[in-house]
Design a protein around this motif. Structure first.
Motif, PDB file in Angstrom:
ATOM      1  N   PRO A 142       8.769   0.919 -10.255  1.00 51.64           N
ATOM      2  CA  PRO A 142       7.663   1.199 -11.176  1.00 51.64           C
ATOM      3  C   PRO A 142       8.055   1.243 -12.649  1.00 51.64           C
ATOM      4  O   PRO A 142       7.292   0.778 -13.508  1.00 51.64           O
ATOM      5  N   SER A 143       9.212   1.806 -12.967  1.00 56.86           N
ATOM      6  CA  SER A 143       9.610   1.912 -14.371  1.00 56.86           C
ATOM      7  C   SER A 143       9.945   0.561 -14.983  1.00 56.86           C
ATOM      8  O   SER A 143       9.947   0.414 -16.207  1.00 56.86           O
ATOM      9  N   LEU A 144      10.238  -0.415 -14.143  1.00 57.82           N
ATOM     10  CA  LEU A 144      10.473  -1.780 -14.618  1.00 57.82           C
ATOM     11  C   LEU A 144       9.205  -2.631 -14.529  1.00 57.82           C
ATOM     12  O   LEU A 144       9.218  -3.799 -14.928  1.00 57.82           O
ATOM     13  N   SER A 145       8.139  -2.040 -13.962  1.00 54.47           N
ATOM     14  CA  SER A 145       6.875  -2.766 -13.745  1.00 54.47           C
ATOM     15  C   SER A 145       7.097  -4.042 -12.941  1.00 54.47           C
ATOM     16  O   SER A 145       6.493  -5.082 -13.216  1.00 54.47           O
ATOM     17  N   HIS A 204       9.266   5.471  18.458  1.00 50.61           N
ATOM     18  CA  HIS A 204      10.079   4.676  19.380  1.00 50.61           C
ATOM     19  C   HIS A 204       9.621   3.226  19.318  1.00 50.61           C
ATOM     20  O   HIS A 204       8.614   2.901  18.695  1.00 50.61           O
ATOM     21  N   GLY A 205      10.372   2.368  19.978  1.00 48.90           N
ATOM     22  CA  GLY A 205       9.964   0.968  20.082  1.00 48.90           C
ATOM     23  C   GLY A 205      10.840   0.036  19.273  1.00 48.90           C
ATOM     24  O   GLY A 205      11.798   0.437  18.612  1.00 48.90           O
ATOM     25  N   ASP A 206      10.474  -1.255  19.337  1.00 48.94           N
ATOM     26  CA  ASP A 206      11.270  -2.299  18.701  1.00 48.94           C
ATOM     27  C   ASP A 206      10.933  -2.491  17.224  1.00 48.94           C
ATOM     28  O   ASP A 206      11.658  -3.179  16.512  1.00 48.94           O
ATOM     29  N   ARG A 207       9.828  -1.909  16.788  1.00 49.97           N
ATOM     30  CA  ARG A 207       9.442  -2.030  15.373  1.00 49.97           C
ATOM     31  C   ARG A 207       9.871  -0.757  14.636  1.00 49.97           C
ATOM     32  O   ARG A 207       9.437   0.336  14.976  1.00 49.97           O
ATOM     33  N   ARG A 208      10.708  -0.942  13.628  1.00 54.03           N
ATOM     34  CA  ARG A 208      11.275   0.209  12.921  1.00 54.03           C
ATOM     35  C   ARG A 208      11.124   0.037  11.412  1.00 54.03           C
ATOM     36  O   ARG A 208      11.629  -0.917  10.830  1.00 54.03           O
ATOM     37  N   TRP A 209      10.414   0.966  10.778  1.00 57.69           N
ATOM     38  CA  TRP A 209      10.310   0.992   9.326  1.00 57.69           C
ATOM     39  C   TRP A 209      11.506   1.757   8.770  1.00 57.69           C
ATOM     40  O   TRP A 209      11.769   2.888   9.159  1.00 57.69           O
ATOM     41  N   VAL A 210      12.226   1.134   7.872  1.00 62.97           N
ATOM     42  CA  VAL A 210      13.398   1.743   7.243  1.00 62.97           C
ATOM     43  C   VAL A 210      13.056   1.965   5.772  1.00 62.97           C
ATOM     44  O   VAL A 210      12.778   1.006   5.039  1.00 62.97           O
ATOM     45  N   ILE A 211      13.053   3.226   5.330  1.00 62.50           N
ATOM     46  CA  ILE A 211      12.596   3.532   3.977  1.00 62.50           C
ATOM     47  C   ILE A 211      13.650   4.313   3.199  1.00 62.50           C
ATOM     48  O   ILE A 211      14.265   5.246   3.696  1.00 62.50           O
ATOM     49  N   ASP A 212      13.864   3.871   1.995  1.00 63.18           N
ATOM     50  CA  ASP A 212      14.691   4.584   1.027  1.00 63.18           C
ATOM     51  C   ASP A 212      13.761   4.903  -0.134  1.00 63.18           C
ATOM     52  O   ASP A 212      13.519   4.061  -1.009  1.00 63.18           O
ATOM     53  N   ALA A 213      13.215   6.103  -0.126  1.00 60.22           N
ATOM     54  CA  ALA A 213      12.161   6.451  -1.074  1.00 60.22           C
ATOM     55  C   ALA A 213      12.636   6.418  -2.517  1.00 60.22           C
ATOM     56  O   ALA A 213      11.843   6.179  -3.433  1.00 60.22           O
ATOM     57  N   LEU A 214      13.934   6.643  -2.736  1.00 65.97           N
ATOM     58  CA  LEU A 214      14.439   6.712  -4.112  1.00 65.97           C
ATOM     59  C   LEU A 214      15.855   6.136  -4.182  1.00 65.97           C
ATOM     60  O   LEU A 214      16.836   6.864  -4.121  1.00 65.97           O
ATOM     61  N   ASP A 215      15.942   4.829  -4.296  1.00 65.45           N
ATOM     62  CA  ASP A 215      17.238   4.188  -4.511  1.00 65.45           C
ATOM     63  C   ASP A 215      17.543   4.232  -6.006  1.00 65.45           C
ATOM     64  O   ASP A 215      16.715   3.850  -6.825  1.00 65.45           O
ATOM     65  N   GLY A 216      18.748   4.711  -6.346  1.00 67.46           N
ATOM     66  CA  GLY A 216      19.084   4.902  -7.751  1.00 67.46           C
ATOM     67  C   GLY A 216      18.740   6.301  -8.235  1.00 67.46           C
ATOM     68  O   GLY A 216      18.255   6.492  -9.357  1.00 67.46           O
ATOM     69  N   ALA A 217      19.013   7.294  -7.385  1.00 63.69           N
ATOM     70  CA  ALA A 217      18.641   8.677  -7.704  1.00 63.69           C
ATOM     71  C   ALA A 217      19.319   9.183  -8.975  1.00 63.69           C
ATOM     72  O   ALA A 217      18.715   9.933  -9.754  1.00 63.69           O
ATOM     73  N   ALA A 221      13.153  12.843  -3.925  1.00 62.30           N
ATOM     74  CA  ALA A 221      13.350  11.877  -2.846  1.00 62.30           C
ATOM     75  C   ALA A 221      12.686  12.350  -1.558  1.00 62.30           C
ATOM     76  O   ALA A 221      12.033  11.579  -0.857  1.00 62.30           O
ATOM     77  N   GLY A 222      12.837  13.640  -1.242  1.00 59.58           N
ATOM     78  CA  GLY A 222      12.207  14.184  -0.054  1.00 59.58           C
ATOM     79  C   GLY A 222      10.695  14.181  -0.146  1.00 59.58           C
ATOM     80  O   GLY A 222       9.998  13.878   0.825  1.00 59.58           O
ATOM     81  N   THR A 223      10.177  14.514  -1.325  1.00 56.05           N
ATOM     82  CA  THR A 223       8.728  14.520  -1.534  1.00 56.05           C
ATOM     83  C   THR A 223       8.143  13.132  -1.330  1.00 56.05           C
ATOM     84  O   THR A 223       7.121  12.952  -0.655  1.00 56.05           O
ATOM     85  N   LEU A 224       8.794  12.125  -1.902  1.00 57.87           N
ATOM     86  CA  LEU A 224       8.310  10.758  -1.790  1.00 57.87           C
ATOM     87  C   LEU A 224       8.414  10.249  -0.359  1.00 57.87           C
ATOM     88  O   LEU A 224       7.508   9.554   0.124  1.00 57.87           O
ATOM     89  N   GLU A 225       9.486  10.599   0.335  1.00 57.99           N
ATOM     90  CA  GLU A 225       9.621  10.154   1.719  1.00 57.99           C
ATOM     91  C   GLU A 225       8.537  10.779   2.598  1.00 57.99           C
ATOM     92  O   GLU A 225       7.987  10.113   3.492  1.00 57.99           O
ATOM     93  N   GLU A 226       8.216  12.028   2.379  1.00 56.87           N
ATOM     94  CA  GLU A 226       7.159  12.676   3.154  1.00 56.87           C
ATOM     95  C   GLU A 226       5.828  11.954   2.975  1.00 56.87           C
ATOM     96  O   GLU A 226       5.060  11.767   3.932  1.00 56.87           O
ATOM     97  N   VAL A 251       0.841  -1.201   0.000  1.00 60.70           N
ATOM     98  CA  VAL A 251       0.000   0.000   0.000  1.00 60.70           C
ATOM     99  C   VAL A 251       0.873   1.246   0.000  1.00 60.70           C
ATOM    100  O   VAL A 251       0.588   2.230  -0.707  1.00 60.70           O
ATOM    101  N   LEU A 252       1.948   1.228   0.785  1.00 62.96           N
ATOM    102  CA  LEU A 252       2.870   2.361   0.816  1.00 62.96           C
ATOM    103  C   LEU A 252       3.484   2.601  -0.563  1.00 62.96           C
ATOM    104  O   LEU A 252       3.561   3.744  -1.030  1.00 62.96           O
ATOM    105  N   ALA A 253       3.916   1.527  -1.218  1.00 63.00           N
ATOM    106  CA  ALA A 253       4.493   1.666  -2.551  1.00 63.00           C
ATOM    107  C   ALA A 253       3.454   2.183  -3.543  1.00 63.00           C
ATOM    108  O   ALA A 253       3.752   3.029  -4.398  1.00 63.00           O
ATOM    109  N   ASP A 254       2.221   1.691  -3.420  1.00 54.27           N
ATOM    110  CA  ASP A 254       1.138   2.170  -4.301  1.00 54.27           C
ATOM    111  C   ASP A 254       0.916   3.667  -4.122  1.00 54.27           C
ATOM    112  O   ASP A 254       0.648   4.384  -5.097  1.00 54.27           O
ATOM    113  N   SER A 255       1.026   4.134  -2.877  1.00 55.06           N
ATOM    114  CA  SER A 255       0.666   5.508  -2.561  1.00 55.06           C
ATOM    115  C   SER A 255       1.587   6.535  -3.205  1.00 55.06           C
ATOM    116  O   SER A 255       1.196   7.696  -3.372  1.00 55.06           O
ATOM    117  N   ILE A 256       2.806   6.138  -3.571  1.00 53.21           N
ATOM    118  CA  ILE A 256       3.742   7.100  -4.165  1.00 53.21           C
ATOM    119  C   ILE A 256       4.086   6.788  -5.623  1.00 53.21           C
ATOM    120  O   ILE A 256       4.800   7.560  -6.259  1.00 53.21           O
TER     121      ILE A 256
END
Length: 288
Positions: free
Chosen positions: A136-139, A93-106, A63-68, A30-35
């Motif tokens: 997305p560009s590779l579908s 905070h906490g033990d669950r951490r989402w790590v996001i790289d909004a634009l790998d291959g800038a 990259a900043g726009t997509l991360e926001e 869903v997160l990937a769909d949203s951007i």
């Protein structure tokens, strides 16, 4: 072993119940769909703002726009989880951490090369348990969750389970290196030259793509010259669930590296890992 704190039903494995992260994996899609639409609209557009970082790499405000946008979605759906992104300060905070790289291959993104992706990982108790690569560009997308296998496809509903290759002889291996100069003129230069001479063929797919291809069995070895936690968190989950192995060139794990640091990474189908590490070692290369 991390607990699946959100969603998913434990399934029995040889070592007892295996936590599943199916709900979190659906959220990652869903997160990937949203951007996706925004990312494609800005991709190589004439008005895209581009700047050069201190290390000479190309960056863009996209990259900043997509991360926001990703952070906004996570704040609504997982308000108690920590979020760590490449651009903005960490939150939560906490033990669950989402790590996001909004634009790998800038650099590819700003030049119009379609090899770029959004990387999304969930790390629980310091272990990557979920990874999604959305290109997305590779579908194509590649994803994996702890105990759920590794998959590729366009969506969750249209997916094929993948696994690393069974290539066991280095001379039969297809290898990919993302930056030949960094390998040749770095500490593993002599070993890298001998390795590329021994394998069946060498290509340079670059960025996330090399490692995703190893996970699906299309390549056997992927060498990343400089990967940090925003990349390795996602790739570790994907490669390991596909049956492969990931480490630095000395065989040390990569999941515990600092957010600000990066180093070379070796990804293989597992069967070839020790042979690749031995070939990359300057000492072993000199002796052999």
């Amino acid at each position: 072993m991390p607990r699946a704190l959100t969603g998913g039903t434990p399934v029995c494995g040889y070592g007892g119940p295996v936590p599943r992260y199916d709900d979190d994996l659906r959220l990652a899609h869903v997160l990937a769909d949203s951007i996706e639409r925004t990312a494609l609209e800005m991709f190589a557009s004439p008005g895209l703002e581009v700047s050069v970082a201190d290390d000479g790499s190309l960056t863009t405000q996209a990259a900043g726009t997509l991360e926001e946008l990703l952070r906004h979605q996570l704040q609504r759906t997982r308000p108690r989880d920590k979020v760590q992104g490449r651009i903005l300060p960490s939150t939560g905070h906490g033990d669950r951490r989402w790590v996001i790289d909004a634009l790998d291959g800038a650099a590819n993104y700003v030049r119009g090369v379609p090899v770029w992706a959004t990387l999304i990982a969930l790390v629980v108790e310091e272990e990557p348990v979920l990874g999604l690569v959305a290109a997305p560009s590779l579908s194509r997308r590649w994803w994996a969750g702890h105990g759920s296998g590794a998959w590729t496809g366009r969506t969750l509903a249209r997916a094929t389970q993948v696994r690393v290759s069974d290539t066991a002889v280095l001379e039969h291996a297809s290898a990919s290196a993302d930056d030949v100069a960094s390998w040749l003129f770095g500490p593993h230069g002599q070993g890298f030259a001998q390795l590329t001479d021994r394998v069946w063929r060498t290509r340079a797919f670059g960025d996330f793509w090399s490692h995703a291809l190893v996970a699906e069995g299309a390549a056997d070895v992927a060498l990343g010259s400089y990967l940090d936690t925003f990349q390795t968190s996602t790739l570790s989950a994907l490669v390991r669930e596909a049956g492969g192995r990931i480490s630095d060139p000395w065989g040390a794990p990569v999941s515990d590296r600092a957010a600000s640091g990066g180093s070379p990474v070796v990804v293989t189908n597992g069967l070839l890992h020790e042979a690749v590490l031995a070939a990359l070692s300057p000492t072993d290369a000199a002796e052999g």
